[in-house]
Design a protein around this motif. Sequence first.
Motif, PDB file in Angstrom:
ATOM      1  N   ASN A  65       0.862  -1.182   0.000  1.00 11.15           N
ATOM      2  CA  ASN A  65       0.000   0.000   0.000  1.00 11.15           C
ATOM      3  C   ASN A  65       0.895   1.229   0.000  1.00 11.15           C
ATOM      4  OD1 ASN A  65       0.952   0.481   2.596  1.00 11.15           O
ATOM      5  ND2 ASN A  65      -0.927  -0.108   3.632  1.00 11.15           N
ATOM      6  N   CYS A  66       0.300   2.410   0.021  1.00 15.62           N
ATOM      7  CA  CYS A  66       1.060   3.632   0.235  1.00 15.62           C
ATOM      8  C   CYS A  66       1.101   3.896   1.737  1.00 15.62           C
ATOM      9  CB  CYS A  66       0.441   4.795  -0.529  1.00 15.62           C
ATOM     10  SG  CYS A  66       0.867   4.773  -2.286  1.00 15.62           S
ATOM     11  N   ASP A  67       2.291   4.051   2.259  1.00 16.06           N
ATOM     12  CA  ASP A  67       2.473   4.051   3.703  1.00 16.06           C
ATOM     13  C   ASP A  67       1.946   5.332   4.346  1.00 16.06           C
ATOM     14  OD1 ASP A  67       3.289   3.029   6.114  1.00 16.06           O
ATOM     15  OD2 ASP A  67       5.338   3.808   5.950  1.00 16.06           O
ATOM     16  N   VAL A  68       1.333   5.155   5.514  1.00 17.08           N
ATOM     17  CA  VAL A  68       0.907   6.267   6.366  1.00 17.08           C
ATOM     18  C   VAL A  68       1.532   6.042   7.734  1.00 17.08           C
ATOM     19  CG1 VAL A  68      -1.031   7.394   7.514  1.00 17.08           C
ATOM     20  CG2 VAL A  68      -1.252   6.669   5.127  1.00 17.08           C
ATOM     21  N   ARG A  69       2.228   7.052   8.226  1.00 20.81           N
ATOM     22  CA  ARG A  69       2.916   6.915   9.508  1.00 20.81           C
ATOM     23  C   ARG A  69       2.557   8.100  10.393  1.00 20.81           C
ATOM     24  NH1 ARG A  69       8.900   6.755   8.339  1.00 20.81           N
ATOM     25  NH2 ARG A  69       8.079   5.176   6.917  1.00 20.81           N
ATOM     26  N   ASP A  70       2.157   7.813  11.624  1.00 23.14           N
ATOM     27  CA  ASP A  70       1.761   8.871  12.563  1.00 23.14           C
ATOM     28  C   ASP A  70       0.683   9.773  11.970  1.00 23.14           C
ATOM     29  OD1 ASP A  70       3.639   7.957  14.425  1.00 23.14           O
ATOM     30  OD2 ASP A  70       5.229   9.145  13.511  1.00 23.14           O
ATOM     31  N   GLY A  71      -0.232   9.147  11.218  1.00 23.23           N
ATOM     32  CA  GLY A  71      -1.360   9.879  10.672  1.00 23.23           C
ATOM     33  C   GLY A  71      -1.085  10.675   9.420  1.00 23.23           C
ATOM     34  N   GLU A  72       0.122  10.568   8.860  1.00 22.83           N
ATOM     35  CA  GLU A  72       0.469  11.345   7.674  1.00 22.83           C
ATOM     36  C   GLU A  72       1.039  10.438   6.582  1.00 22.83           C
ATOM     37  OE1 GLU A  72      -0.220  14.418   7.217  1.00 22.83           O
ATOM     38  OE2 GLU A  72      -0.969  14.782   9.256  1.00 22.83           O
ATOM     39  N   PRO A  73       0.723  10.729   5.312  1.00 22.26           N
ATOM     40  CA  PRO A  73       1.318   9.967   4.205  1.00 22.26           C
ATOM     41  C   PRO A  73       2.840  10.145   4.195  1.00 22.26           C
ATOM     42  CG  PRO A  73      -0.539  11.304   3.444  1.00 22.26           C
ATOM     43  CD  PRO A  73      -0.219  11.755   4.841  1.00 22.26           C
ATOM     44  N   THR A  74       3.534   9.137   3.713  1.00 22.28           N
ATOM     45  CA  THR A  74       4.986   9.192   3.606  1.00 22.28           C
ATOM     46  C   THR A  74       5.395   9.033   2.141  1.00 22.28           C
ATOM     47  OG1 THR A  74       5.446   6.808   3.764  1.00 22.28           O
ATOM     48  CG2 THR A  74       5.045   7.997   5.840  1.00 22.28           C
ATOM     49  N   ASP A  75       6.681   9.022   1.906  1.00 22.39           N
ATOM     50  CA  ASP A  75       7.211   8.802   0.568  1.00 22.39           C
ATOM     51  C   ASP A  75       7.504   7.331   0.316  1.00 22.39           C
ATOM     52  OD1 ASP A  75       7.139  11.507  -0.120  1.00 22.39           O
ATOM     53  OD2 ASP A  75       9.103  11.879   0.800  1.00 22.39           O
ATOM     54  N   ASP A  76       6.929   6.469   1.141  1.00 20.10           N
ATOM     55  CA  ASP A  76       7.185   5.035   1.035  1.00 20.10           C
ATOM     56  C   ASP A  76       5.924   4.264   0.667  1.00 20.10           C
ATOM     57  OD1 ASP A  76       9.843   5.327   1.914  1.00 20.10           O
ATOM     58  OD2 ASP A  76       9.232   5.228   4.012  1.00 20.10           O
ATOM     59  N   ASN A  77       6.142   3.061   0.202  1.00 22.41           N
ATOM     60  CA  ASN A  77       5.132   2.014   0.247  1.00 22.41           C
ATOM     61  C   ASN A  77       5.427   1.171   1.477  1.00 22.41           C
ATOM     62  OD1 ASN A  77       5.506   1.782  -3.223  1.00 22.41           O
ATOM     63  ND2 ASN A  77       3.615   2.404  -2.250  1.00 22.41           N
ATOM     64  N   PHE A  78       4.386   0.557   2.027  1.00 13.68           N
ATOM     65  CA  PHE A  78       4.607  -0.451   3.062  1.00 13.68           C
ATOM     66  C   PHE A  78       4.375  -1.801   2.403  1.00 13.68           C
ATOM     67  CE2 PHE A  78       4.209  -2.827   6.981  1.00 13.68           C
ATOM     68  CZ  PHE A  78       5.176  -2.231   7.758  1.00 13.68           C
ATOM     69  N   VAL A  79       5.366  -2.668   2.499  1.00 16.43           N
ATOM     70  CA  VAL A  79       5.386  -3.902   1.721  1.00 16.43           C
ATOM     71  C   VAL A  79       5.496  -5.110   2.641  1.00 16.43           C
ATOM     72  CG1 VAL A  79       6.629  -5.193  -0.078  1.00 16.43           C
ATOM     73  CG2 VAL A  79       6.433  -2.700  -0.240  1.00 16.43           C
ATOM     74  N   VAL A  80       4.656  -6.094   2.388  1.00 18.49           N
ATOM     75  CA  VAL A  80       4.694  -7.376   3.106  1.00 18.49           C
ATOM     76  C   VAL A  80       5.133  -8.444   2.103  1.00 18.49           C
ATOM     77  CG1 VAL A  80       3.289  -9.139   4.264  1.00 18.49           C
ATOM     78  CG2 VAL A  80       2.879  -6.702   4.723  1.00 18.49           C
ATOM     79  N   VAL A  81       6.156  -9.189   2.469  1.00 19.51           N
ATOM     80  CA  VAL A  81       6.673 -10.258   1.623  1.00 19.51           C
ATOM     81  C   VAL A  81       6.370 -11.589   2.298  1.00 19.51           C
ATOM     82  CG1 VAL A  81       8.707 -11.213   0.485  1.00 19.51           C
ATOM     83  CG2 VAL A  81       8.532  -8.739   0.828  1.00 19.51           C
ATOM     84  N   ALA A  82       5.668 -12.453   1.603  1.00 24.69           N
ATOM     85  CA  ALA A  82       5.266 -13.751   2.175  1.00 24.69           C
ATOM     86  C   ALA A  82       5.579 -14.860   1.196  1.00 24.69           C
ATOM     87  CB  ALA A  82       3.784 -13.735   2.531  1.00 24.69           C
ATOM     88  N   GLN A  83       5.737 -16.061   1.723  1.00 23.11           N
ATOM     89  CA  GLN A  83       6.079 -17.222   0.913  1.00 23.11           C
ATOM     90  C   GLN A  83       5.024 -18.331   1.105  1.00 23.11           C
ATOM     91  OE1 GLN A  83       8.639 -17.179  -1.229  1.00 23.11           O
ATOM     92  NE2 GLN A  83       8.058 -19.188  -2.044  1.00 23.11           N
ATOM     93  N   LEU A  84       4.652 -18.967   0.019  1.00 20.99           N
ATOM     94  CA  LEU A  84       3.669 -20.029   0.080  1.00 20.99           C
ATOM     95  C   LEU A  84       4.124 -21.133   1.026  1.00 20.99           C
ATOM     96  CD1 LEU A  84       0.960 -20.909  -1.287  1.00 20.99           C
ATOM     97  CD2 LEU A  84       2.347 -22.148  -2.939  1.00 20.99           C
ATOM     98  N   VAL A  85       3.252 -21.513   1.944  1.00 18.22           N
ATOM     99  CA  VAL A  85       3.600 -22.568   2.894  1.00 18.22           C
ATOM    100  C   VAL A  85       3.753 -23.891   2.132  1.00 18.22           C
ATOM    101  CG1 VAL A  85       2.726 -23.903   4.855  1.00 18.22           C
ATOM    102  CG2 VAL A  85       2.435 -21.416   4.803  1.00 18.22           C
ATOM    103  N   GLY A  86       4.841 -24.586   2.445  1.00 19.10           N
ATOM    104  CA  GLY A  86       5.100 -25.844   1.776  1.00 19.10           C
ATOM    105  C   GLY A  86       6.054 -25.730   0.614  1.00 19.10           C
ATOM    106  N   ARG A  87       6.423 -24.483   0.224  1.00 21.25           N
ATOM    107  CA  ARG A  87       7.366 -24.309  -0.860  1.00 21.25           C
ATOM    108  C   ARG A  87       8.763 -24.208  -0.308  1.00 21.25           C
ATOM    109  NH1 ARG A  87       5.252 -23.158  -6.036  1.00 21.25           N
ATOM    110  NH2 ARG A  87       7.429 -23.215  -6.608  1.00 21.25           N
TER     111      ARG A  87
END
Length: 209
Positions: A187-209
């Motif tokens: 998503n587009c990151d929001v920190r302390d109630g304000e938009p930032t210049d970052d995305n917030f990214v979650v990296v996940a791996q398929l279970v069993g791979r």
Amino acid sequence: MRSPGVDGRAAVPTPPRRFGVLLAVGLSCLLLACGGQGIDPPERAPVRPQIDAAAPAPFVAPAEPNHIELRSGAGMTYLSSALHPDPLWRDGQRLDPVDERPVWWAESGMPGSASTQTAVVVGHNYSRREAPFRALRVVEPGDRVLLRTPSGVLEYAVETVGPLPKGSLLGEHELRAPVAGRLILANCDVRDGEPTDDNFVVVAQLVGR
């Protein structure tokens, strides 16, 4: 890349297995703050799950996802949301979901047990109103991501979470190579109630791979 990330957690690292999709979300997606009063920070409050706890199936054929859930390592569901039924396509150098629902990016890999590509699901985030992917801010390594598709349910284990500067993946970036069974949430990151210049990214791996 930033290290360490927010709250001392590692930012999205340079992993030995690289996820490869031109992740244009954040590159310049329109995730604008709206007027009015600010809203409380996201929290890991339990919500009613919509995906059968008996899932996932042992094999799931590739298919577009239609529902996503985030669960703690102990199995508590703290996000359950339908995905937008129409996949998202890039508009020039921008990904702009049409509403608050998360959406599968059609230029990324299609989720499935035997997928050799990285699947990407993106969603809006706001500083002045609610959106499901505000919850990315409270995801922790070891949490689970469940994707439901017409073929079955896929379970992913969260490996890393953290901010990534917007636009950093438009050029020649090592995180653009495909990785089998990988899922990216952004998503587009929001920190302390304000938009930032970052995305917030979650990296996940398929279970069993």
